[in-house]
Design an enzyme around this catalytic site. Structure first.
Site, short mmCIF file in Angstrom:
data_model
loop_
_atom_site.label_atom_id
_atom_site.label_comp_id
_atom_site.label_asym_id
_atom_site.label_seq_id
_atom_site.Cartn_x
_atom_site.Cartn_y
_atom_site.Cartn_z
N ASP A 71 43.01 47.57 36.53
CA ASP A 71 42.29 46.76 37.52
C ASP A 71 41.53 47.73 38.41
OD1 ASP A 71 41.56 44.48 39.10
OD2 ASP A 71 43.12 45.01 40.54
N SER A 72 40.75 47.17 39.34
CA SER A 72 40.02 48.03 40.28
C SER A 72 40.95 48.65 41.32
CB SER A 72 38.97 47.20 41.02
OG SER A 72 39.62 46.24 41.83
N TYR A 78 35.29 46.03 42.36
CA TYR A 78 34.53 45.77 41.14
C TYR A 78 33.65 44.53 41.29
CZ TYR A 78 36.96 49.06 37.94
OH TYR A 78 37.43 50.18 37.28
N GLY A 79 34.01 43.69 42.26
CA GLY A 79 33.36 42.38 42.38
C GLY A 79 31.89 42.41 42.74
N CYS A 99 42.28 42.19 35.53
CA CYS A 99 41.16 42.04 36.48
C CYS A 99 40.29 40.87 36.04
CB CYS A 99 40.36 43.34 36.47
SG CYS A 99 38.82 43.24 37.40
N THR A 157 37.35 40.07 37.20
CA THR A 157 35.94 40.47 37.16
C THR A 157 35.59 41.10 35.81
OG1 THR A 157 36.06 40.88 39.54
CG2 THR A 157 34.20 41.85 38.36
N GLU A 208 42.75 45.72 50.06
CA GLU A 208 42.94 47.15 49.69
C GLU A 208 43.14 48.02 50.92
OE1 GLU A 208 43.10 49.07 46.88
OE2 GLU A 208 42.93 47.43 45.42
N CYS A 257 40.85 36.06 41.07
CA CYS A 257 40.86 37.52 41.26
C CYS A 257 42.32 37.90 41.49
CB CYS A 257 40.02 37.88 42.47
SG CYS A 257 40.27 39.57 43.07
N THR A 258 42.78 38.92 40.78
CA THR A 258 44.21 39.24 40.82
C THR A 258 44.65 39.75 42.19
OG1 THR A 258 43.68 41.38 39.81
CG2 THR A 258 44.41 39.63 38.35
N HIS A 259 43.72 40.28 42.96
CA HIS A 259 44.09 40.71 44.32
C HIS A 259 44.57 39.54 45.18
CE1 HIS A 259 41.98 44.50 43.50
NE2 HIS A 259 42.48 44.97 44.63
N1 DGL Z 1 41.22 42.35 41.07
C1 DGL Z 1 39.95 42.25 40.43
C2 DGL Z 1 39.67 40.86 39.95
O1 DGL Z 1 40.60 40.24 39.50
C3 DGL Z 1 38.81 43.04 41.03
C4 DGL Z 1 38.43 42.75 42.42
C5 DGL Z 1 37.42 43.73 42.97
O2 DGL Z 1 37.63 44.93 42.84
O3 DGL Z 1 36.42 43.27 43.55
O4 DGL Z 1 38.56 40.36 39.95
#
Ligand code: DGL
Length: 203
Positions: free
Chosen positions: A7-8, A39-40, A70, A72, A143, A171-173
């Site tokens: 993931d990012s 990454y978004g 991730c 994204t 983050e 988004c997993t975050h």
């Molecule tokens: N956790 C990632 C996702 O599921 C990336 C989020 C990011 O870095 O913007 O989309």
């Protein structure tokens, strides 16, 4: 089995947590690309470049499969990565479609990154019931552990007048702050997490 995940940043750890719950006997190698997050807001080209390097790294560690932890990357470049990758690779979005279609939701909100929303991967699962909202401020807050600002930022993204049956955390975050998100909605709303769905479906 040895499973590589990436993931990012820390978001994919929520996917790892689901895998550890459902498949505790595997070995896991996790790569969080914190240096290049978020990454978004990246283009497909940028996502490809970063993801390919990570896949090469994970393959050098002899993983049997790779899980893209991730949303994204899964929504934007899964087909390209499938061709590139030498071991089976799984995205964390495809299985959600089946999950949704088997239930009788009237209205579902998808919260995801701008890059994910731009693909409309969730909206296309059921145009009638799904609303997508891009939440670009959330990942940097999570983050950088600036959670005191969350309340205000969530109010920008969540329309409380809408009566949703479920929210997909695209988004997993966002799984890290799922209780905060839930608190903004009616108490019996279902929170759908990508990691849980994919972990239950992979044998
Ligand atoms: N956790 C990632 C996702 O599921 C990336 C989020 C990011 O870095 O913007 O989309």
């Amino acid at each position: 089995m040895r499973i590589g995940m990436f993931d990012s940043g820390i978001g994919g750890l929520t996917v790892l947590k689901s895998f550890l719950k459902h498949h505790p006997n595997n070995e896991y190698i996790y790569y969080g690309d914190t240096l290049n997050m978020p990454y978004g807001d990246k283009t497909k080209g940028e996502l490809l470049e970063k993801s390919k390097k990570i896949i090469e790294f994970l393959q050098s560690k002899n993983v049997d499969i790779i899980v893209i932890a991730c949303g994204t990357v899964s929504s934007n470049i899964y087909n390209e990565l499938k061709e590139f990758c030498k071991v089976p690779i799984y995205n964390i979005i495809s299985e959600v479609k089946d999950y949704i279609l088997k239930r009788e939701y009237k209205k579902v909100l998808v919260m995801a990154t701008s890059a994910t929303v731009s693909t409309h991967v969730f909206k296309n699962m059921n145009q009638e019931i799904i609303n997508e909202v891009a939440c670009p401020k959330l990942v940097p807050l999570i983050e950088n552990n600036k959670l005191d600002l969350l309340d205000e930022v969530l109010d920008e993204y969540i329309d409380k007048k809408e009566d949703y049956d479920a929210i997909i955390l695209g988004c997993t975050h966002y799984s890290i702050i799922k209780e905060k998100i839930k608190n903004k909605m009616n108490s019996n709303i279902e929170i759908i997490e990508l990691g849980e769905i994919v972990a239950k479906n992979i044998n």
